[in-house]
Design a protein around this motif. Structure first.
Motif, mmCIF file in Angstrom:
data_model
loop_
_atom_site.group_PDB
_atom_site.id
_atom_site.type_symbol
_atom_site.label_atom_id
_atom_site.label_comp_id
_atom_site.label_asym_id
_atom_site.label_seq_id
_atom_site.Cartn_x
_atom_site.Cartn_y
_atom_site.Cartn_z
ATOM 1 N N ILE A 1 -14.220 0.761 2.069
ATOM 2 C CA ILE A 1 -14.118 2.069 1.406
ATOM 3 C C ILE A 1 -13.378 3.060 2.308
ATOM 4 C CG2 ILE A 1 -15.457 4.074 0.639
ATOM 5 C CD1 ILE A 1 -17.566 2.079 -0.397
ATOM 6 N N GLU A 2 -13.704 3.044 3.581
ATOM 7 C CA GLU A 2 -13.057 3.984 4.519
ATOM 8 C C GLU A 2 -11.545 3.733 4.592
ATOM 9 O OE1 GLU A 2 -15.204 3.372 8.123
ATOM 10 O OE2 GLU A 2 -16.950 4.522 7.446
ATOM 11 N N THR A 3 -11.116 2.489 4.508
ATOM 12 C CA THR A 3 -9.663 2.213 4.571
ATOM 13 C C THR A 3 -8.944 2.668 3.317
ATOM 14 O OG1 THR A 3 -9.760 -0.011 3.602
ATOM 15 C CG2 THR A 3 -10.072 0.162 5.998
ATOM 16 N N LEU A 4 -9.689 2.776 2.214
ATOM 17 C CA LEU A 4 -9.060 3.161 0.954
ATOM 18 C C LEU A 4 -9.079 4.663 0.746
ATOM 19 C CD1 LEU A 4 -10.579 0.360 -1.337
ATOM 20 C CD2 LEU A 4 -8.382 0.358 -0.141
ATOM 21 N N GLY B 1 -0.503 0.694 3.241
ATOM 22 C CA GLY B 1 -1.560 0.513 2.247
ATOM 23 C C GLY B 1 -2.219 -0.848 2.341
ATOM 24 N N GLY B 2 -3.429 -0.907 1.895
ATOM 25 C CA GLY B 2 -4.193 -2.145 1.950
ATOM 26 C C GLY B 2 -5.136 -2.161 3.136
ATOM 27 N N GLU C 1 -5.388 -10.252 5.000
ATOM 28 C CA GLU C 1 -4.779 -8.992 4.565
ATOM 29 C C GLU C 1 -4.958 -8.853 3.061
ATOM 30 O OE1 GLU C 1 -0.749 -8.550 5.887
ATOM 31 O OE2 GLU C 1 -1.337 -8.500 8.009
ATOM 32 N N LEU C 2 -5.436 -7.693 2.654
ATOM 33 C CA LEU C 2 -5.644 -7.393 1.233
ATOM 34 C C LEU C 2 -4.684 -6.291 0.829
ATOM 35 C CD1 LEU C 2 -9.554 -7.262 1.155
ATOM 36 C CD2 LEU C 2 -8.078 -9.241 0.772
ATOM 37 N N THR C 3 -3.790 -6.591 -0.092
ATOM 38 C CA THR C 3 -2.837 -5.598 -0.584
ATOM 39 C C THR C 3 -2.861 -5.608 -2.104
ATOM 40 O OG1 THR C 3 -1.063 -7.242 -0.492
ATOM 41 C CG2 THR C 3 -1.326 -5.811 1.449
ATOM 42 N N GLY C 4 -2.133 -4.669 -2.703
ATOM 43 C CA GLY C 4 -2.074 -4.592 -4.156
ATOM 44 C C GLY C 4 -3.446 -4.292 -4.734
ATOM 45 N N PRO D 1 -7.770 -5.093 -2.552
ATOM 46 C CA PRO D 1 -8.864 -4.289 -1.962
ATOM 47 C C PRO D 1 -9.901 -3.850 -2.995
ATOM 48 C CG PRO D 1 -6.767 -3.594 -1.048
ATOM 49 C CD PRO D 1 -6.456 -4.560 -2.168
ATOM 50 N N MET D 2 -9.458 -3.457 -4.188
ATOM 51 C CA MET D 2 -10.412 -3.028 -5.214
ATOM 52 C C MET D 2 -11.196 -4.216 -5.766
ATOM 53 S SD MET D 2 -10.268 0.138 -5.098
ATOM 54 C CE MET D 2 -11.327 0.567 -6.454
ATOM 55 N N ARG D 3 -10.553 -5.370 -5.876
ATOM 56 C CA ARG D 3 -11.262 -6.577 -6.308
ATOM 57 C C ARG D 3 -12.364 -6.930 -5.304
ATOM 58 N NH1 ARG D 3 -10.571 -7.894 -11.467
ATOM 59 N NH2 ARG D 3 -8.415 -7.936 -12.109
#
Length: 200
Positions: free
Chosen positions: A197-200, A11-12, A135-138, A141-143
């Protein structure tokens, strides 16, 4: 500027950015923070928490076109839902009431999104070769997604973009057009937003 977000195992999302890209993104996020303005002061220790919860915000739409794009009217107006046969005065009153109780929270969220971008960029340092992996986790990514959207809305307002298909015309601007740097940033941010967006 060619970095794109890739999904992380578990995830992330991650992206490789060079020092120029980091500097541009950080500068744009700081400018967004300045546009949104400072947050509400911390309530006093003896303040009524219920009163703070229902603190009223502004009822008039912002005069700055970029802020108006970030904080549109909820009813009527170019960005709000339309109701056939609705009274414009009634829609304006409903929008003012809705804005009064929601804009402060919306500003806080947008401010927190932009701050998350600044802080995560401050935490990465380009290695030899001038690139760093972010790296964006938790919740990050939405922030980031919220901040990228707000940045594009702001730049789009400054460029007076009203239709999605107008971005194709932006590709054809001559290099000496003073809008060209903003256009390049707008298109680059769109690519970042799309791959995130595609990664999420």
């Amino acid at each position: 500027m060619g970095g794109t977000f890739q999904a992380l195992d578990g995830g992330g999302a991650a992206i490789v950015l060079d020092d120029i890209e980091i500097s541009i993104l950080r500068s744009l996020a700081v400018q967004l923070l300045e546009l949104i303005g400072p947050g509400e002061p911390e309530p006093a220790a003896d303040a009524d928490p219920l009163a703070a919860l229902f603190a009223e915000g502004p009822s008039e739409p912002p005069s700055d076109p970029a802020l108006a794009r970030l904080f549109p009217d909820a009813y009527g107006g170019p960005a709000g839902p339309q109701a056939p046969g609705a009274d414009p005065a009634e829609l304006a009153a409903m929008s003012a009431e809705f804005r009064r109780f929601t804009e402060n929270d919306l500003r806080t969220r947008k401010r927190e999104d932009a701050l998350a971008v600044v802080r995560s960029l401050d935490a990465v340092a380009p290695a030899g070769g001038g690139e760093a992996e972010l790296e964006l986790t938790g919740e990050l990514p939405m922030r980031w997604l919220g901040a990228l959207n707000d940045l594009r809305l702001t730049i789009g307002a400054r460029l007076e973009i009203t239709e999605d298909d107008e971005s194709a015309q932006l590709f054809r601007l001559p290099d000496d057009d003073p809008r060209k740097p903003m256009v390049m940033a707008y298109l680059w941010l769109g690519g970042l937003q799309e791959t995130l967006i595609e990664t999420l």
